[in-house]
Design an enzyme around this catalytic site. Structure first.
Site, PDB file in Angstrom:
ATOM      1  N   GLY A  76      -0.649   2.642   6.636  1.00  0.00           N
ATOM      2  CA  GLY A  76      -0.831   1.862   7.872  1.00  0.00           C
ATOM      3  C   GLY A  76      -0.144   0.506   7.862  1.00  0.00           C
ATOM      4  N   GLY A 110       0.848  -1.197   0.000  1.00  0.00           N
ATOM      5  CA  GLY A 110       0.000   0.000   0.000  1.00  0.00           C
ATOM      6  C   GLY A 110       0.879   1.242   0.000  1.00  0.00           C
ATOM      7  CG  LEU A 111      -0.507   4.587  -2.153  1.00  0.00           C
ATOM      8  CD1 LEU A 111      -1.488   5.715  -2.451  1.00  0.00           C
ATOM      9  CD2 LEU A 111       0.595   4.545  -3.201  1.00  0.00           C
ATOM     10  CB  SER A 112       4.333   6.438   1.754  1.00  0.00           C
ATOM     11  OG  SER A 112       4.895   7.012   2.900  1.00  0.00           O
ATOM     12  CB  SER A 135       5.671  -4.200  -2.592  1.00  0.00           C
ATOM     13  OG  SER A 135       4.685  -4.240  -1.589  1.00  0.00           O
TER      14      SER A 135
END
Lengths: 200, 435
Positions: free
Chosen positions: A16, A11-13, A85
């Protein structure tokens, strides 16, 4: 029977991943399992030190994390990877390599990520001050069939953690919640209550 | 924007009345015992509903909260056995093999407040708050999140009535039912106010307890305790009214009843005799014990071909399935047919005792079908099926006055549900309404 598996958070920066990975790790440790967390930020400071943020370097970084996860998994350790990733193909490559692989997609909209952004990275990226920032000026490819999707903008941490643990239980990777079941004393009390009502 | 009606957020509010048959509710609302419930039931929408199989609370409520068949959610009874050792075990909430609709609502950010739902012990996190119902033992393990524990303790919240003293003091049960219902009412109001919820549920289990022990007082107007039993139903009606009124506060009149669900998990009938299936299996030469005084099915001898678990679950002791299984897989279908045919013939003083014998395929559908009983037997009203291993009498008198029935649970809702619903059919319309 093999006990190891890899739990892969993508998931994006700021979505969580690390928070959830640590919470899940604590629960699995409490249940007596051997667990190791490979956090993307930490890996970049040692195993992948020197790598940049080009597509090639990102792929190398994720392959390295996958390689270590595979070693841990086949030695009955639960490997938890928490890394952006961004590319689907490399995540799927790791899935094929490891086999016992559970992908958790941490979904979160950009508005929420911006509001969370403690270091102001999204703001800088949106202003063009950070090149190759995933989700802003670098691509992120969400998984097509992750085992778990958690929407961290809409749900609280407990709900997300609960769903991940439940999925692992349902897939048979970890024993059900309280695998010990009831204590003998509790069983006696339940028997008594069921007998009182004629259920047994 | 389907979720919104004008400025109103869509919500669902469920009141569960454990073990209340459709016919009884219809009668009590017509007779003026439950005037508040009558007010909305009168407009139509009250339907007879089928419980899950077998018709007991743990299975039926599990089907309600998952929208799934027992062969999907994995709860087949209050008890289960270890297939290797035959040791009896008691399923926990975490044994549920598929998500509840509360979990699924959490995926879209919805929150639930659930009070006294049976088969949810020990409480685990759900998106919102949960107070487990039967077979919950300790309140401290029945409440999630824990912040609600102290307030519930302070208000003297009680999970259930004391069922141990009923035989000696049946009148005490009626007092106990009322005081327990009062703590439930207070807890219901507390959770209503303290939780930000989209889905709210409160289950009354005292109705089931009343029927088990004092069905005659409910069913027979000449019974000396009838007025007190009706007074209890009056108190249940006031709780329903309180929840209904709160739910409708500030809502436009045309939205009356929208999202409100009243249901029970099975029906009830009077008991004439207990039918002890393991005694029958033994008498018929299918079941043998290792000891003279067997305590459970863990004491069956290896030559046993079939045994029963409560309430009417028949298992063929098949090799490959059970640790000491002696029936070859190729012989199992014929044995099952033979058992079903003989069970259908069971009669007490010339009166048939069995209403249905369902095969596994008729009763169950899902990935866990291999763990399901081979047959599920349903007694005719009056014949309460048991699987005790104690006592060798096939038809036994009992101090219980009521027994569960399968096809006369009830539901009242305006949500779109099938004409002849099963309890598992309610989850989908609830989810769709809240989406």
């Amino acid at each position: 029977m093999a006990k190891g598996f890899t739990l892969w958070f993508t998931g994006l920066s700021g979505s969580g991943k690390t928070t959830l990975a640590e919470r899940v790790r604590d629960i699995l440790l409490e249940r007596g399992m051997k667990v190791e967390v490979l956090d993307g930020d930490v890996v970049r400071q040692n195993l992948s030190k020197g790598l940049g943020y080009s597509k090639e370097d990102r792929d190398t970084n994720i392959r390295r994390i996958g390689f270590v996860c595979n070693l841990l998994t086949r030695n009955d350790v639960v490997a938890i990877a928490a890394a952006i990733s961004p590319y689907r193909a490399i995540r799927d490559e790791n899935r094929a390599l490891i086999g016992r692989f559970v992908e958790v997609y941490c979904e979160c909209d950009l508005e929420t990520l911006k509001s969370r952004d403690p270091k102001g990275l999204y703001e800088k990226a949106l202003n063009g001050e950070i090149p190759n920032f995933t989700g802003v000026n670098d691509p992120y490819e969400p998984p097509e069939k992750p085992e778990v999707v958690v929407n961290t903008a809409k749900e609280d941490i407990e709900t997300s953690v609960n769903r991940i643990i439940r999925t692992l239980e349902q897939m048979g990777y970890i024993p059900a919640g309280d695998a010990r079941g009831y204590t003998e004393e509790e069983e006696e009390s339940i028997k008594e209550r069921l007998r009182d009502l004629g259920y047994i | 924007m389907r979720r919104l009606r004008g400025r109103q957020k869509r919500r669902v509010c469920v009141v569960g009345l454990d073990g209340v048959p459709h016919g009884l509710l219809a009668r009590l609302t017509e007779a003026g015992v439950m005037p508040h419930t009558a007010a909305f039931v009168r407009g139509g929408g009250l339907r007879r509903m089928r419980a899950a199989l077998p018709p007991i609370s743990s299975v039926s409520w599990s089907s309600f909260m998952t929208g799934a068949n027992p062969a999907e959610h994995g709860i087949f009874g209050f008890t289960d056995i270890d297939p290797r050792t035959y040791r009896v075990r008691f399923p926990l909430f975490t044994d549920l093999r598929c998500p509840t609709f509360w979990d699924r609502l959490g995926e879209s950010g919805r929150r639930c407040a659930v009070l006294n739902q049976p088969a949810t012990y020990p409480a685990r996190p759900i998106p919102g708050a949960l107070v487990s119902g039967f077979v919950a033992l300790e309140l401290s393990k029945a409440v999630w999140p824990r912040q609600h524990l102290a307030p519930l303790e302070r208000m003297g919240y009680r999970i259930d009535v004391d069922t141990q003293r009923v035989r000696e003091d049946p009148d005490g049960l009626l007092d106990d039912l009322l005081s327990t219902l009062e703590t439930r009412r207070r807890a219901a109001a507390y959770l209503w106010d303290r939780e930000e919820w989209d889905y709210y549920e409160v289950v009354v289990t005292g109705t089931d307890r009343l029927h088990h022990f004092l069905w005659q007082a409910v069913d027979d107007a000449c019974d000396p305790r009838h007025q007190r039993a009706m007074a209890y139903y009056g108190a249940v009606d006031r709780l329903v009214a309180e929840v209904w009124d709160r739910f409708h506060q500030g809502r436009p009149p045309e939205a009356e009843g929208e999202g409100f669900v009243l249901l029970s998990d099975h029906g009830f009938a009077g008991v004439r005799r207990e039918v002890r299936l393991n005694a029958w299996l033994r008498e018929a030469g299918y079941l043998f014990y290792k000891t003279a005084e067997p305590q459970s099915v863990a004491d069956i001898a290896p030559e046993t071909r079939a045994f029963a678990l409560d309430p009417g679950r028949i298992y063929i002791n098949a090799s490959g399935r059970f640790g000491a299984g002696c029936v070859a897989p190729e012989d199992a279908p014929a044995l099952r047919e033979e058992l079903a045919a003989r069970l259908r013939e069971l009669a007490f003083e010339g009166e048939p005792a069995i209403e249905h014998v369902f095969t596994r395929e008729e009763a169950f559908c899902g990935p866990l079908v291999d763990a399901a009983p081979d047959l599920v037997v349903i007694g005719r009203p009056g014949f309460d099926l048991k699987a005790t291993t104690r006592g060798q009498q096939l038809f036994a008198a009992t101090h219980f006055q009521g027994m569960h029935t399968w096809d006369d649970a009830l539901v009242w809702t305006r949500l779109p549900i099938p004409e002849q619903p099963e309890i598992a059919d309610l989850a989908r319309p609830i989810l769709e309404w809240l989406r």
